[in-house]
Structures are given as structure tokens and as C-alpha cells.
Design a protein around this motif. Sequence first.
Motif, PDB file in Angstrom:
ATOM      1  N   THR A 279       1.137   9.511 -16.839  1.00 33.15           N
ATOM      2  CA  THR A 279      -0.274   9.642 -17.197  1.00 33.15           C
ATOM      3  C   THR A 279      -0.789  11.069 -17.251  1.00 33.15           C
ATOM      4  OG1 THR A 279      -0.885   9.366 -14.864  1.00 33.15           O
ATOM      5  CG2 THR A 279      -0.825   7.370 -16.239  1.00 33.15           C
ATOM      6  N   ASP A 280      -0.089  12.017 -16.612  1.00 37.26           N
ATOM      7  CA  ASP A 280      -0.635  13.369 -16.458  1.00 37.26           C
ATOM      8  C   ASP A 280       0.384  14.448 -16.782  1.00 37.26           C
ATOM      9  OD1 ASP A 280      -3.420  13.301 -14.719  1.00 37.26           O
ATOM     10  OD2 ASP A 280      -2.134  11.600 -14.260  1.00 37.26           O
ATOM     11  N   CYS A 341      -3.905  18.581 -12.616  1.00 38.12           N
ATOM     12  CA  CYS A 341      -3.563  17.307 -13.259  1.00 38.12           C
ATOM     13  C   CYS A 341      -4.414  17.154 -14.515  1.00 38.12           C
ATOM     14  CB  CYS A 341      -3.819  16.137 -12.311  1.00 38.12           C
ATOM     15  SG  CYS A 341      -3.007  16.313 -10.712  1.00 38.12           S
ATOM     16  N   ARG A 343      -5.018  14.784 -17.725  1.00 41.94           N
ATOM     17  CA  ARG A 343      -4.731  13.449 -18.244  1.00 41.94           C
ATOM     18  C   ARG A 343      -4.223  13.525 -19.678  1.00 41.94           C
ATOM     19  NH1 ARG A 343      -9.275  12.431 -15.150  1.00 41.94           N
ATOM     20  NH2 ARG A 343     -10.574  13.058 -16.913  1.00 41.94           N
ATOM     21  N   ASP A 346      -6.550  12.275 -22.512  1.00 42.00           N
ATOM     22  CA  ASP A 346      -7.698  13.088 -22.934  1.00 42.00           C
ATOM     23  C   ASP A 346      -7.370  13.983 -24.133  1.00 42.00           C
ATOM     24  OD1 ASP A 346      -8.889  12.006 -20.725  1.00 42.00           O
ATOM     25  OD2 ASP A 346      -8.958  13.874 -19.562  1.00 42.00           O
TER      26      ASP A 346
END
Length: 348
Positions: A279-280, A341, A343, A346
Motif C-alpha cells: 500500500t505504501d 509513508c 500511499r 494517492d
Amino acid sequence: MQLLQPREGTVHGDAYLPADLDSIAWGLLPNATSRPVTKVASGSTITIDTVSHEGILEDQGRDPAAFFAASGIPAVLADAAAVARDAVHDPAAQGPHVVTGPIAVAGAQPGDVLEVEILALDRRAPYGVISNRHGKGALPGEYPATPGTVSLVATVEDGRGVLPVGDGRSLRFPLAPFLGIMGVAAATDQPVHSVPPGPHGGNIDVSMLGLGASLYLPVQVPGALFYTGDPHFAMGDGEVALTAFEAPLRATVRLTVHADPAIRALAAALATPFAETATDHLVLGLDRDLDEAVKQATRNALTFLNERHGVPPQVGLAYLSAAADFRISQVVDIVKGVHCCIRKADLP
């Protein structure tokens, strides 16, 4: 008691590297003069046994059988016992960590990037240690209150960590295994202490680098010479006592060399290794001063957003302030760590 002893149990990788005396180092990390203990092809997988330093150190008696027996634990790993008994270690000049390797990766050259994918992390024992040493940790001089070491043995029950309070109660917490040390050989012929992390990776202690994560290490010497150690069953960001739930793991990783110009340019532009989870994106900052580590993580994040995604710095800084998390990796390894972190969802 179930122990995953050397050469027993499942091996997930194409190759297997046990933590024998001729395939580990205690207290120092590989450098440009180190000889690989094995060699693998880029893109292949290897299963690596790691040994925790906690329970075998000099201030714990350098006798893991006796140390753990005092807490009612009747058996220890054979390789941990062999390291404690036979490996050379100078705690005054070397770090505490036991690392397995180094592993040469065919074709790796300085300027390339070694991707380390974490494919499996199997617990080798149902117990481990959390230690606080006088003069170290986030509260040096406050805890322990008197010179010495406080080492608490924790166990695993029903998939959770169990830490006795001392009055019949226990604290129970989730497990999240990861390898605190992953790195490549530094381009120096000088000894490389195992505690401070740096551009070579090493003791970065980023708790998010568990199953499914990838770490990207800028190659500094031919063959990369990858190594790993400092296994954890769980760690809170900051690792404020000095250690977290230190306990042995059998890790399976895929080692892939990237030599394309884009990733080489990104690695050259950043001051540290970088990483990703499902996710990151994770961008690091490393410095003896925590404020400077935050600044470096911020600059590296701006560089990452610009190099990889074409985001102008002024827009990137606004985005980081609005949406990114800057987390303290650890404050106990001389060089402090921060991981930013970002995302993936985004980004355009």
C-alpha cells in the motif's frame, strides 16, 4: 516445544543458507573485502536462517541454554548455542547482532539496485527477549535505574506475544515479524559496526518491512553481498527500550538486481535505501540527530515524488504535509531513523 532447528522443516527458496559458524558474522557487517558464503542468480529465491543476539550476549551469560532455562524454557536452537559457544565476538568494539551472509548476487555492480522481496518469515522458536541496557534506549540513565541489563523473556501463545507483568498477569500483543537488518556490503575496507544503519542499509529497523514488502538497496560493491539478521517477532516504532521482541526467524527472500537507468538514477538521487509495501512507498531519513533525520526523509520524499512521478517540489511538500506520515523507525541505533509513508493510491 517446537523449534525450527538448522536443516529441519520447510525450505521455501531455491537455495538454503543455514546460520553456521562459517556463514555468519557477529558484531560486524560485510564490507568490500568480505568473501561471499554463497552465490545466487538474480531473481532467484533463498531461504536464510537467522539467529537472534538476545539470549546469547555476554551480559546474559553467553549461555543461551542456562539463560532461557531460568525462565522455564527447556530447549534452544543449536545454531544459537554454537554461536554463543564458539564464535569470536568483542562487545567493546563490535555490535551485538549476528548476521547471516554475505550472499553474492550474480551480475550486481556498483550503481545497480538490489531488490529484496520478503516472501516468507517462519518463527524458529516460540520465545524471545526484550532488553533494556543502562545508558542506552530512549531513556538512558533513567531505565534501568542502576547499571546493568534488564532482559525480559516473552513467549508466543495463540499467535500473540505474551509478556509477563510479574504479578500473575500478562500483556498480550500482535506479532508482526520482520528483519531488522538487511543490507549490502559497504564500499570500504574498514570494519562496519552492526549497530548504526546507513546507505548500505544494515540495521534500519523499519517495522513495516515484513511479509510482502520490498527493500531497495543501492549496490556498492560487485556482487552486492547481501546479508540479514536482527530478526523480530514484533516491534513498536521507536523501539524505545533498546530492543523489541527479538526472536529467530527463517526468512525466504527473492534477490533481484535492477540495472535500468531510471532506478539507478533514483537510487543515486536518494541518500538512503527505499522500500515499498502493498500500500505504501517508504522513503527513509537517517541521522544521529532526529530532527536532521526528519529533514532528510522529507528531502528524500520530495526527490522520490519528483523523480518517479514528476511532482514539482512545492506541490510535493504540500502533499507530504497533508497526506504522508513520517514515523520514527527507531531512536536507539546511534543513527536514528525516520520512514515517510506515501500511499500508492494517492499518486497519479
